[in-house]
Each structure stands twice: as C-alpha cells, then as structure tokens.
Design a protein around this motif. Sequence first.
Motif, short mmCIF file in Angstrom:
data_model
loop_
_atom_site.label_atom_id
_atom_site.label_comp_id
_atom_site.label_asym_id
_atom_site.label_seq_id
_atom_site.Cartn_x
_atom_site.Cartn_y
_atom_site.Cartn_z
N PRO A 417 0.81 -1.23 0.00
CA PRO A 417 0.00 0.00 0.00
C PRO A 417 0.84 1.27 0.00
O PRO A 417 0.46 2.26 -0.65
N ALA A 418 1.97 1.28 0.73
CA ALA A 418 2.80 2.48 0.75
C ALA A 418 3.36 2.78 -0.64
O ALA A 418 3.45 3.95 -1.05
N ARG A 420 1.95 1.92 -3.54
CA ARG A 420 0.85 2.41 -4.38
C ARG A 420 0.53 3.86 -4.06
O ARG A 420 0.23 4.66 -4.96
N LYS A 421 0.59 4.22 -2.80
CA LYS A 421 0.31 5.60 -2.42
C LYS A 421 1.37 6.54 -2.97
O LYS A 421 1.05 7.62 -3.49
N LYS A 424 0.88 6.85 -6.62
CA LYS A 424 -0.46 7.34 -6.97
C LYS A 424 -1.21 6.32 -7.83
O LYS A 424 -1.79 6.65 -8.87
N GLU A 426 -4.16 3.23 -7.82
CA GLU A 426 -5.28 2.65 -7.09
C GLU A 426 -5.09 1.14 -6.95
O GLU A 426 -4.27 0.53 -7.63
N GLU A 427 -5.90 0.52 -6.09
CA GLU A 427 -5.74 -0.89 -5.79
C GLU A 427 -5.96 -1.78 -7.02
O GLU A 427 -5.26 -2.75 -7.24
#
Length: 750
Positions: A417-418, A420-421, A424, A426-427
């Motif tokens: 998740p870090a 992807r954040k 930028k 999305e899942e």
Amino acid sequence: MSQNPVRLHTWLRLQREGVPLSARADAVCRALRGCPEVRQAYYLSWLESVGIYGHEGSGQHLPPGQGDPLLASDQALLVSLEDHGRLDLEQVRGLDCWFSGRLRRAAISHGQVFDLALEPGRPGLLLVEVREGVSLDWLGWVHELLSTLLAISGDLMRASPLLGYDPQPTLLLDAAGGPLELNAALLALLADQPPGSVVRFLPVNHASLVRACLEQGRAIEHVEAECDGRILIWTFIPDPQASRVLARCREATEQVLAEREATKARRLYRLITENTTDLISRHTPDGRFLDASPASWTLLGYWPETLRGQLAQGLFHAQDLASLIQRARDALETDGYHTMTYRIRHRDGHYLWFETASRAIRETYTGAVVEVVSVSRDITARVQAEENKRRLAEVVEANTDPVLFIDADERITYLNPAARKLLKLEEGQPMPALSMLFAADDLNRLQTGRERAGRAGVWSADSRLHPPLGGASVPVSLVLLAHRAAGGERYYSLVARDMTERELREAQQRRHQDELAHTARLVTLGELASGIAHEINQPLAAVVNYASASQRYLQSLEENPQAIVRVSQGLERITEHANHASEVIKRLRGFLRKGQRRMQALDLCEVTREAVRLCAWEANAWQVVIEERLPDNLPPVYADRVLLEQVLINLLRNAIDANREAQPGEASRIVLSARLTTGSGLEVDVLDEGPGLDDSELERVFTPFYTSKPDGLGLGLSMSRSIIEGFGGALEGQRAATGGLLMRCRLPLP
C-alpha cells in the motif's frame, strides 16, 4: 569330423530315439557346421505332393527358385542323386530343376549335395557349402561316414530311452561331468551354439555335484545356474551302475527374478519402515495403535511397544479432538483415504504439528473397514515457517516504506500500500513497468545492482521514483535484496525509503554551510584588508601620477610638440593600472559572492594561482615565499570555484601563520604542489616550515571551534574539510618528514 564327437553322438542318439525330423536335421547340420572347412549346411526332405525338396529344421533357409512356383520340380535332381549318391554344386546348377535356381539366388557354388534319408522311406538331401579354396575330395568320406552311421543307428542299443522324449532340457554327464548326450529340448535351448557350450548353462560346480551325486547315490535338486540372462534350475539324477548322471533343468528366469524382486521389496519395505523419519502405524477402526515404526521414539518419545493398545486420539490437542475424529472416520468409511493436520503431544509434554495420511483396509467380502494404515510426519517447522511468512506479509503490508517485488524478467509482481500511495496507483490498477518508474540512468544502475545483489545478497543506492501517471519525482533510498525460490528461480524485493525530508534538510544544511562559508570569507577579507588596500592603492597611486604628468605635458604642448607622445603613453599606463585595480575588485567580489554553489569542471592550477595572488601581500609582509610546483598537464577537477579558492586561501594563510610563529622575522618557505594520483583523482599539498602539531592536536584540528590562535574562530579547517567532502574528496593533515605540517587535499575528477 573327428573334432566334433559330441555333436555326432548327439545326432546319432536323436536318430535312434526317433525324435521329430526337424530336431534330427538341426543336429546333423550343427555337427557339419562345427567343421572349420564348412561355411553352411542345409537338410531338405523330398515333398512327394509337390515334387520338390523342402527345408527341415530351424536353420537358415534357401531362397525360392526362379520361374513359376506352380511349375517347380526337382525330379531331375532326385533321379541324379539316386544314381550317383552325391553331386558337386556345379553339376546341380546345370540341372533343369527348381533347386538349381535356389542355389543361384543364394549365390552358393562351392560344395556338394548328399543323398541322405534321415526319415526311413522318405528321400532327402544334405547340402554342404565349403569355403573358397577348400578341396571337395574329403566330402566323399564324410558322405560315407554319415551314411554308415545312419545305417547302423537303428541297431545300436538305446542308452537312455527317456532322454529323447523328455520335454525339459536334459543331458547325460559322465563321472567327470563331461557331456555325453543332449536331448532335443536342450539343443533347442542352445540354438546355434555348439553342443560343447552346454557347460556354460550348467552350474559352475557341476563336476563336484556329479561326483557327490554318484558317491552318495541320491539326486541333488534345485541347483541354480545363470547364463546369458537365463536362470536354470537343475536336478542331477545318478546312474551308479553306468557311472553317469542325468541332468535335467527347467527355465525359471521369470520365477526367480520375481522372487528376488519380492525379497528385495520386502527387505526395502523393512528398511523403509525401520529407518524412515516418518511414523508408519497401524490402527483399529476406532484409532487404537496396533503397531508403529521405530520413528515413534524420534518423533514422539514413545517406543512402538509402549504405543500398542493406546488410543491415538489420547495424544491429540484438546482443541483438535472435536473437529478431527468424526471427520476422519467419515472420510475413511466413504472414500477410504483421509489426510489431516493437527497437534499431538510429545512424551515431554510439548505439542508438535503432525500431518497424517490414512488409508482404510477393508474386508474382502463385506467391505467393512478392519484396519487403518497411517503415515505421519512432523511439520512443525513448516507450520512455523508459514506462520512467519504470514506475519512477514502483514509487516510488508503495514510498512510505511514502499516495497516492490520484481521477478527475474524485471516485471513488478507486487506493490505494498505504501508503494501504491507513493506512485499514486489505485488498488485495482495493473502493475506498471519498471522502466516507467526510473529514469534511463537509474534503470541501468538498477540492472547493475541486480547483478551485485545476486552475488552479495543486497545492494543499495539513492535514486528517484517517477509516478507512472505523471507528477513530481520522489527522492528515495533503495535497498535491493536478492532471493531464490524453491525451484531455483531468482526474484528481488526493492525497499524504497522516501528521502524527501532528508533532501530538504540537506538543502537547508547546504544553505547554512554556504552562509557560514560566506561569513568566513568576510572574516578572511577583514584579515586581508591591509593587503587588499595595498593591491588597490598601488594602481590608484600610479593612475594619479600618470594623470598629473599628462596634464603638465598638455600645458607645454605649444612649446614642445613631442609632448603629445608622452601624453599618449601616460594614458596607456592609466588604462593598464585602472584595469589592474578593476581585476582586484572583481576577484574580491567573486570571493565574496553569496549564493548557491555551482559545481563545474575547473583548472586546478588557475584556481590555485588566484588563491596565491590573494595571499601574496601577507606572505611578502612576513618574508614567506610561496613556491608553486604545479604541472601544466593536470586534468580538470569538479568543484565550486569560490569554495575551492576559499579552502586554498585558508590552508595558505594557516601555513603563513605557522612559519611566522616558528621563524619570526626570518625568511621562510611554503611549498604548494599538485599531482595526479593512481586512484583517478588529484592531490594538492600545502607544506609549511612551522612547529607542526602533535598526535592529539592532529585529531582535534578539524573539530569546529578548536584553534591554537589567540584571535582565531576555529572554523577554517572544519569548514574546509566539509567543503572538500561535499565535492566528494577528503582533507587530512600529517606531520611532515622534514618538520612542519603537511595539509593534503584530495579532489575527484569529473
């Protein structure tokens, strides 16, 4: 023929025993082929129904004759043989018969055919082909010998009436174990091998067995012999009155090999059961131990004898009992097979994770489960490893640092998740290509890093991550770890720590350092004020003098026409000295410049000479000579011009102060040298003739605010080292061999 008595003896025995014609034909042909002069022998009998000779026996056959088979006839050959008894092959080939065509097609031309009837009342011929160059004269007495033996064979006493009709391979042996007679079954076993080779099929100690059989007067059974991949079981039956032994055998290759395999399988099963690390056990349908392998001691601390009669579920963990027992019984009853994972208690009290595969043994007619066979193994380490993997996965998911998994083909297979954040994403969005996240140079460095990580296990570097959908790049510190899957495939995990805050702090620190360096330059300028004033006053005084002289020449222009030349010369001198003063001002302004550092390729000699010029007045005032040893072919260095000049001025002024302290009022020298090193860099040395420093002072001389001068700030050398290290170089001091202090500055090449 005298070299083949066993062959002839065997043929005669078969002849008088009345065995099938094919066996007798094979025996007589085999006896003839044993002669070195004979290439091949064939026996053919007369076929009255078709009027030709046909092959007997299992030997090689002649090819068909020439012409229409329906018109085939060997009548001419039959008549000639009845008249002459034997014919040369050349004579046979000249007859108009089917057999002559067969000879031509078989390319047989050297030999004879004999009139030889092995079957009473049925004509037959024996074809003997001899080798090239061998005379045919001796075949006459061969024919006579065979005919004579054939004529008297019926009158000989039958030595062993059962030998010819025994379906099993059988032979007669003399008291020394030598073969006397062979039956048809044994000849068929020998095939094309000579009868004497029958010894190879006998047991290696057959001579001893024959003697023992005759001496003890009893049969010896079940003696095993092996030859050419065949296994024969022999029985030796004595005939004491005739001092001979009847040896019968049966082929038992498949039976013996099957028994050996069964024995090997039983031994292997026992070895596996006794030595396997898995627990093999037998149970009643309700779970009671019937037996267990010795691995029960290694795994559970119980010997098999202790487990017999106990309920297996008595060792299960209480939380596993309710869900396991009934499910296992239902599966064994329905499917006959069940695998389960559970916890079981060791004798010491701790619990282990077990994986057990069970199979039901059913009663043949009713199908009821009468026994259960189980194989159990300790999987505690595997369960703990899976638990550790699960926890590690949770850590990776919750990690605030971006984590990327990369396979051997440079494909990204996972983003936490870090990551992807930061990127930028999305899942549900697909994984980006690695080339979308890094610039070309960084991608090449990452490729090199993969190779190094493959050898050392880890590689680290600083880089920038570019969001694939656009936006500002992010400075990151990369740590690349190399892993290897169970199948040997290589894969990598990339941990990227966001270094934005560190980059801001470093930029702020550089600004502070630049401010401090500017302040130090102001202090240095104040200390050099008198020298600077002298540098400016000299050209200004010269300008005033030349201006005054030019005015006087202009006033006397009417009286002295040549004065205009003097005025022109004075103006040139004024321009020259004004430019000199301007250069001094320009150097001072450049030295005092305030702003961000500008890294560029610089000529070290030029920067060094500029620093010497700024320190020249102070050196002259204290009778210090700065000796320059600067080669002309030095490569450029990569640095900021003003900061590098500031470092050199600090080192030169410190050297001037050291010389003044050690030799007050006396002339002294400073050696300023530069050279190219073997490590692809440049070294600048400043060597003074001062008092030098001891070991403790050398350790503290680069510490901020440490100084030996009464009016010093203690920041010059500390800032100088920071500036040089910012260029990727190093600054160090050491005692000189000739006394004094040597300051060495190492600078990298661009």
